[in-house]
Design a protein around this motif. Structure first.
Motif, PDB file in Angstrom:
ATOM      1  N   LYS A 157      41.863  30.486  23.411  1.00  0.00           N
ATOM      2  CA  LYS A 157      42.005  29.608  24.578  1.00  0.00           C
ATOM      3  C   LYS A 157      43.462  29.245  24.857  1.00  0.00           C
ATOM      4  O   LYS A 157      43.819  28.892  25.992  1.00  0.00           O
ATOM      5  N   ALA A 158      44.296  29.355  23.848  1.00  0.00           N
ATOM      6  CA  ALA A 158      45.686  28.893  23.949  1.00  0.00           C
ATOM      7  C   ALA A 158      46.461  29.488  25.122  1.00  0.00           C
ATOM      8  O   ALA A 158      47.234  28.771  25.777  1.00  0.00           O
ATOM      9  N   PRO A 159      46.291  30.797  25.459  1.00  0.00           N
ATOM     10  CA  PRO A 159      47.083  31.358  26.568  1.00  0.00           C
ATOM     11  C   PRO A 159      46.815  30.693  27.915  1.00  0.00           C
ATOM     12  O   PRO A 159      47.646  30.783  28.820  1.00  0.00           O
ATOM     13  N   PHE A 160      45.690  30.025  28.065  1.00  0.00           N
ATOM     14  CA  PHE A 160      45.319  29.444  29.355  1.00  0.00           C
ATOM     15  C   PHE A 160      45.640  27.961  29.422  1.00  0.00           C
ATOM     16  O   PHE A 160      45.488  27.334  30.473  1.00  0.00           O
ATOM     17  N   TYR A 161      46.083  27.375  28.298  1.00  0.00           N
ATOM     18  CA  TYR A 161      46.351  25.941  28.255  1.00  0.00           C
ATOM     19  C   TYR A 161      47.683  25.620  28.921  1.00  0.00           C
ATOM     20  O   TYR A 161      48.690  26.280  28.683  1.00  0.00           O
ATOM     21  N   SER A 162      47.689  24.587  29.779  1.00  0.00           N
ATOM     22  CA  SER A 162      48.929  24.169  30.426  1.00  0.00           C
ATOM     23  C   SER A 162      48.822  22.706  30.839  1.00  0.00           C
ATOM     24  O   SER A 162      47.769  22.258  31.296  1.00  0.00           O
ATOM     25  N   GLU A 163      49.912  21.969  30.680  1.00  0.00           N
ATOM     26  CA  GLU A 163      49.972  20.596  31.160  1.00  0.00           C
ATOM     27  C   GLU A 163      50.741  20.498  32.471  1.00  0.00           C
ATOM     28  O   GLU A 163      51.064  19.399  32.932  1.00  0.00           O
ATOM     29  N   ASP A 164      51.002  21.651  33.097  1.00  0.00           N
ATOM     30  CA  ASP A 164      51.671  21.706  34.395  1.00  0.00           C
ATOM     31  C   ASP A 164      50.634  21.460  35.488  1.00  0.00           C
ATOM     32  O   ASP A 164      49.826  22.331  35.805  1.00  0.00           O
ATOM     33  N   THR A 165      50.645  20.255  36.068  1.00  0.00           N
ATOM     34  CA  THR A 165      49.636  19.896  37.066  1.00  0.00           C
ATOM     35  C   THR A 165      49.768  20.694  38.360  1.00  0.00           C
ATOM     36  O   THR A 165      48.861  20.684  39.190  1.00  0.00           O
ATOM     37  N   GLY A 166      50.889  21.383  38.546  1.00  0.00           N
ATOM     38  CA  GLY A 166      51.064  22.206  39.736  1.00  0.00           C
ATOM     39  C   GLY A 166      50.485  23.601  39.597  1.00  0.00           C
ATOM     40  O   GLY A 166      50.467  24.358  40.568  1.00  0.00           O
ATOM     41  N   LYS A 167      49.997  23.930  38.423  1.00  0.00           N
ATOM     42  CA  LYS A 167      49.437  25.261  38.196  1.00  0.00           C
ATOM     43  C   LYS A 167      47.987  25.279  38.666  1.00  0.00           C
ATOM     44  O   LYS A 167      47.166  24.505  38.182  1.00  0.00           O
ATOM     45  N   PRO A 168      47.628  26.155  39.630  1.00  0.00           N
ATOM     46  CA  PRO A 168      46.284  26.096  40.232  1.00  0.00           C
ATOM     47  C   PRO A 168      45.147  26.343  39.240  1.00  0.00           C
ATOM     48  O   PRO A 168      44.111  25.680  39.316  1.00  0.00           O
ATOM     49  N   SER A 169      45.326  27.312  38.338  1.00  0.00           N
ATOM     50  CA  SER A 169      44.279  27.628  37.368  1.00  0.00           C
ATOM     51  C   SER A 169      44.832  27.398  35.966  1.00  0.00           C
ATOM     52  O   SER A 169      45.861  27.967  35.598  1.00  0.00           O
ATOM     53  N   TRP A 189      42.505  33.807  36.400  1.00  0.00           N
ATOM     54  CA  TRP A 189      41.485  33.182  35.563  1.00  0.00           C
ATOM     55  C   TRP A 189      41.534  33.794  34.168  1.00  0.00           C
ATOM     56  O   TRP A 189      42.056  34.893  33.975  1.00  0.00           O
ATOM     57  N   PRO A 190      40.966  33.120  33.176  1.00  0.00           N
ATOM     58  CA  PRO A 190      40.911  33.692  31.828  1.00  0.00           C
ATOM     59  C   PRO A 190      40.187  35.041  31.815  1.00  0.00           C
ATOM     60  O   PRO A 190      39.218  35.254  32.553  1.00  0.00           O
ATOM     61  N   ASP A 191      40.667  35.943  30.976  1.00  0.00           N
ATOM     62  CA  ASP A 191      40.004  37.238  30.820  1.00  0.00           C
ATOM     63  C   ASP A 191      39.073  37.250  29.610  1.00  0.00           C
ATOM     64  O   ASP A 191      38.554  38.292  29.220  1.00  0.00           O
ATOM     65  N   LYS A 192      38.896  36.078  29.001  1.00  0.00           N
ATOM     66  CA  LYS A 192      37.944  35.910  27.909  1.00  0.00           C
ATOM     67  C   LYS A 192      37.109  34.668  28.202  1.00  0.00           C
ATOM     68  O   LYS A 192      37.660  33.664  28.679  1.00  0.00           O
ATOM     69  N   PRO A 193      35.812  34.714  27.930  1.00  0.00           N
ATOM     70  CA  PRO A 193      35.032  35.875  27.513  1.00  0.00           C
ATOM     71  C   PRO A 193      35.013  36.957  28.595  1.00  0.00           C
ATOM     72  O   PRO A 193      35.291  36.677  29.758  1.00  0.00           O
ATOM     73  N   GLN A 194      34.664  38.145  28.199  1.00  0.00           N
ATOM     74  CA  GLN A 194      34.854  39.318  29.048  1.00  0.00           C
ATOM     75  C   GLN A 194      34.162  39.204  30.392  1.00  0.00           C
ATOM     76  O   GLN A 194      34.684  39.664  31.409  1.00  0.00           O
ATOM     77  N   MET A 195      32.985  38.561  30.430  1.00  0.00           N
ATOM     78  CA  MET A 195      32.229  38.518  31.677  1.00  0.00           C
ATOM     79  C   MET A 195      32.625  37.371  32.584  1.00  0.00           C
ATOM     80  O   MET A 195      32.119  37.240  33.698  1.00  0.00           O
TER      81      MET A 195
END
Length: 333
Positions: free
Chosen positions: A91-103, A138-144
């Motif tokens: 999950k770490a690659p998708f974590y961000s505290e940047d509120t301007g990031k859409p996803s 969007w996250p590419d995990k889980p695969q579906m």
């Protein structure tokens, strides 16, 4: 990333930063009122009246037979639950505290109101219409996950648009009043995950708030947790199979000159099981202008709200907070 509640296998005690003062702790609800459940497959006149009446009375209702395939709803729930079960490293690659990031993935532990923090993790996905290239953020995990979200968001948005058309017909606006610019922004999906909480009576999953958009459709999970403000009490919203919980945002209240209300709601925590809900928000673009519809104004009905761009609305909303009284004061004439 260390703020992410779902990264820990369990929580033995509630950290002090989540504990509310006694006067802010969630009281036990005594309200026995239930939200209306509206069957959208019934006759159009009947459905139009039911939607408008529910909107005026409670600002919340549930809809069934709405056209979103049950398989798409179950697949969305399963994919989102699997996402939060993944190891922290995935999950770490998708974590961000940047509120301007859409996803992004974040924890509501990054939000502080009066110093207390809220027991929720959130995966936010910005979805273009049509989805197009936005899915590659969007996250590419889980695969579906990407495929499942795409198959869910398009028909869910269509339900929201149909409800707006029904409301327009009931209020005397042209049916397509909310089509075009007012709903041309991204559809935002918030996947809210509430891990089991070691002391549910001392904290909240989400604070009392009103939504900032036009209309929200919530896939609320089989685990109860949503409560809606009603006459000084809180209604417990019981899950209904294959239903969406629908509510109106501040923008719809402004656009209808207060005819429809944006109602406060909150999320409770659970001591034994996790709860994952999926909220779909229909949004305007930042430059969209929102004000009371001229057709709803007259000698006896002057404009009650000032006209603003969505960008200005959001700037004020973030400044004053999401409580109904604060936003009402900021925009009412």
């Amino acid at each position: 990333m260390e703020n992410l509640l779902s990264s820990a296998p369990s929580h033995a005690t509630l950290p002090d930063r989540f504990v509310f003062p006694p006067d802010q702790r969630p009281p036990a609800s005594t309200c026995a009122v239930s939200l209306p459940v509206i069957d959208l497959s019934r006759g159009r006149d009947e459905v139009r009246r039911a939607v408008l009446d529910a909107g005026k009375e409670l600002g919340f209702f549930q809809v069934v037979n709405h056209g979103v395939p049950a398989e798409a709803m179950r697949a969305m729930e399963a994919a989102c639950e699997e996402f939060f079960r993944m190891p922290a490293a995935d999950k770490a690659p998708f974590y961000s505290e940047d509120t301007g990031k859409p996803s992004r993935l974040f924890s509501s532990t990054t939000y502080e109101i009066g110093g207390e923090k809220y027991w929720r993790d959130c995966l936010r996905l910005a979805c273009g219409h049509p989805v197009g290239d936005t899915k590659f953020a969007w996250p590419d995990k889980p695969q579906m996950l990407r495929d499942v979200v795409e198959k869910f968001v398009e028909p869910t948005r269509a339900v929201g648009m149909e409800l707006l058309r029904l409301l327009c017909e009931g209020m005397g606006l042209r049916p397509d009043y909310f089509e075009g610019d007012l709903t041309a922004g991204d559809v935002i999906i918030n996947v809210n995950h509430y891990p089991p909480c070691p002391a549910p009576g001392l904290t909240l999953g989400l604070p009392p708030h009103c939504d900032r958009n036009l209309i929200t459709l919530l896939l609320q999970s089989t685990v109860p947790g949503l409560q809606v403000a009603y006459k000084g009490d809180w209604i417990n919203v019981q899950p209904v199979p294959n239903a969406f919980v629908v509510n109106f945002g501040h923008l719809l209240e402004i656009a209808t000159n207060g005819l429809l209300k944006s109602i406060e709601h909150r999320a409770m925590t659970n001591g034994t099981v996790a709860r994952t809900s999926v909220a779909t928000f229909l949004m305007p673009p930042e430059d969209s202008v929102i004000g009371p519809a001229e057709e709803l104004l007259g000698d006896g009905d002057p404009s009650r709200y000032r006209t603003v761009t969505f960008r200005e609305f959001m700037r004020v909303y973030k400044t004053v907070g999401a409580r109904r009284e604060s936003v009402e004061k900021a925009f009412k004439i």
